[in-house]
Enzyme design. Sequence first.
Site, PDB file in Angstrom:
ATOM      1  N   ASP A  57       1.210  -7.581  -4.937  1.00  0.00           N
ATOM      2  CA  ASP A  57       1.175  -6.263  -4.301  1.00  0.00           C
ATOM      3  C   ASP A  57       0.231  -5.332  -5.072  1.00  0.00           C
ATOM      4  OD1 ASP A  57       1.688  -4.205  -2.585  1.00  0.00           O
ATOM      5  OD2 ASP A  57       3.650  -3.704  -3.414  1.00  0.00           O
ATOM      6  N   HIS A 105      -4.921   2.143  -9.266  1.00  0.00           N
ATOM      7  CA  HIS A 105      -5.023   3.601  -9.182  1.00  0.00           C
ATOM      8  C   HIS A 105      -5.877   4.139 -10.315  1.00  0.00           C
ATOM      9  CE1 HIS A 105      -2.119   4.036  -6.030  1.00  0.00           C
ATOM     10  NE2 HIS A 105      -1.159   3.461  -6.719  1.00  0.00           N
TER      11      HIS A 105
END
Lengths: 432, 336
Positions: free
Chosen positions: A308, A312
Amino acid sequence: MSRILIEQGRVIDPANNVDNITNLYLQAGTISAVADHAPDGFVPDEVIDGRDLIVIPGLLELSARLHEPGKEYKATIKSETRAAAAGGITSLCCTPDTHPVIDETATVELIHRRAEDAGFARVLPIGALTRGLKSDCLSEMATLQAAGCIAFSNAGRAIKDTQILRRAMQYATTFDITLILQAEDPWLAQGSCAHEGAVATRLGLNASPVAAETVELARLLALVEQTGARCHFSHLSSRRAVEMIAAAKQQGLPISADVAIHQLFFTEMDLDGFNSQCHVKPPFRSQRDKEALRRGVQDGTIDLICCDHQPHEADAKLQPFPQTEAGISGLETLLPLTMKLVEEEVLTLSQAVALVTHNVAKVIQQPLGSLTPGHSADVCLFDPNAYWELEPQQLLSQGKNTPFAGWCFQSEVQQVFLAGERVFRVDYNTVE
Amino acid sequence: MSLKILRPAPSSLHPNANNVQLDENGKLRHFLSFDGLKADHLTEILDIAESFMGVNEKSSKKVPLLRGKTVVNLFFENSTRTRTTFELAAKRLSADVLSMNISTSATTKGETLLDTLRNLEAMQSDMFVIRHADSGAAHFIASHVAPHIAVINGGDGQHAHPTQAMLDMFTIRRCKGDFTRLKVAIVGDILHSRVARSQIHALNLLNTAEVRVIAPRTLLPERVESLGVQVYHKMDDGLHDVDVVIMLRLQRERMKGGFLPSRDEFYQQYGLTQARLQQAKPDAIVMHPGPSNRGVEIESQVQDGPQSVILQQVTYGIAVRMAVMSLVMRNAGASA
């Protein structure tokens, strides 16, 4: 294209029930043979010493946010496919929540072209199930499928209108399309950033109950039962969800499921001290849930493991906990963590390899994830006895957000081939 | 097999390394919550506060403990009482005080919380008092400020409001003395209350005989008993024989989202009336962190009655905040 011989490695290919010390022959970008002796007329251009190494099919990741197009400040196709290669992953399924959303063939083509230009890994786009992911109109699934979308999802956004959801499933079955769905009730999970339990209660965090997962899963399963749509349930987080998937499989529904690898290592307790690296969605739940997820992976209720991947920028995690963005940059820890499950005797080596290769390929129905002769020569060589410590700044992914900083791993990727071309080698920092 | 350079294990960390508010000697560096604190920490604050009570009763109310220091009150959420008592406390300690109300919209204009902090650090501040709508905000700030700065949590989301809880403990100690024989009931919206979480934590650290919460299930967080409380749903049962009743404020917006059907029904079931108060011990005290809603959670007659210590709480708030500020500033000075 060169002919490569990988000599005397421990070759593990669960799709073909192979687990031997033997040779692997690559030719013209495809697997030529897995055998003790060379195929007739095979003269290698390069011989790789595979002793002490494990040779497996290149990994597949079912859930990667690449953020391109649209959020290149977080990641690009180039940066993330390069990270994938370093993690032994040769195929990445990218989620449709890009900007623009993957609901037009032009976006699919753009992603394919960028991936080919980068050349580190194959990118397999997942199409948007609804137009703009807005959950009111179906996307042009057949057109997108023809353009190369390997499955369809709503990128974790629940389709609240049950009639639209049902029709999306019906339409998908018309074209033999696989749907990838996440079970999270939008009302029960609204505004949440943690599992509803003792830790969230103490920290005063808005919490999502297990029922957020099970309520939505029940609705989705009821529609699968009625429509016969082939559905894959992504990112399970609770014991009850594993039980429901097991029961639905028992009943013969055409479903499969995955878990994100970090769910097998962390629990709600890891949120202590407001550790924003442990802010994930669905949230880390209780110890019992973690154990049930591990059992689900062990007994096959859960078909595959993904990471997953959600890279960021640093600022996304530098906020008070509820304001931080959820997710982990996971491509480079998928294999070492999966192997940790072998070291901890949760999985056999062959099981572990299947969970990140062949089983993923089966769900998306692609001829990948095996060392079958004639298939693309996607190969990962790793050393199961190389000890290393993870330092986030050394990740190749543009996202350095990981809760595994400081963890020691035993398995280390050494070399990776994509269609017979070397795309990663541990002792070179970059591949020309 | 490839050759690896093994990095040494992370340097030997002191036992409080995971707790940002304690220094290596276990002293209070910041005051963020009650996590990892011991009864001694609380007693120390209460004792210092007691010594400041004398100061506050004199005609000249200043002591020079924070002279030359700059205290910044950073309020990202509205507050009158907490902000003004912090201001008064800092002024009585002779600090320079700057109070900033930063609406959340200002920070969404592009300046991140960290940017705001860096700017204030650049103004040579020594202490930040933070109130923020997000749980964990004070921890986040304490983890990122320059080492000489002390951080005090003036309330973060639904997580903690430790100085409020300390002034409540101070009030209870002054009125009742020994905690180990007390039964304390906290009534109302526990779910959304940082005050309640901190009170429960503090009361348990001080070995209170029994801590009860009284509320409907919609206003109780899951597994609330794991905080160390007895749960009651009926007001009369929960108030029976208690020494202290703490009422919580009920926010008007709780009627939305299905927490409660109406204010009337809440008052009928959980409002503290003179009649209900009869269930408690005859000398029980009534507390409220304020601002209270008369006729929603508490009857005027009770609020203004002889058992109410609500205004004393406000007075004590100044002494307790002076105590916390002088203590963490002393510890910050020692470790910087």
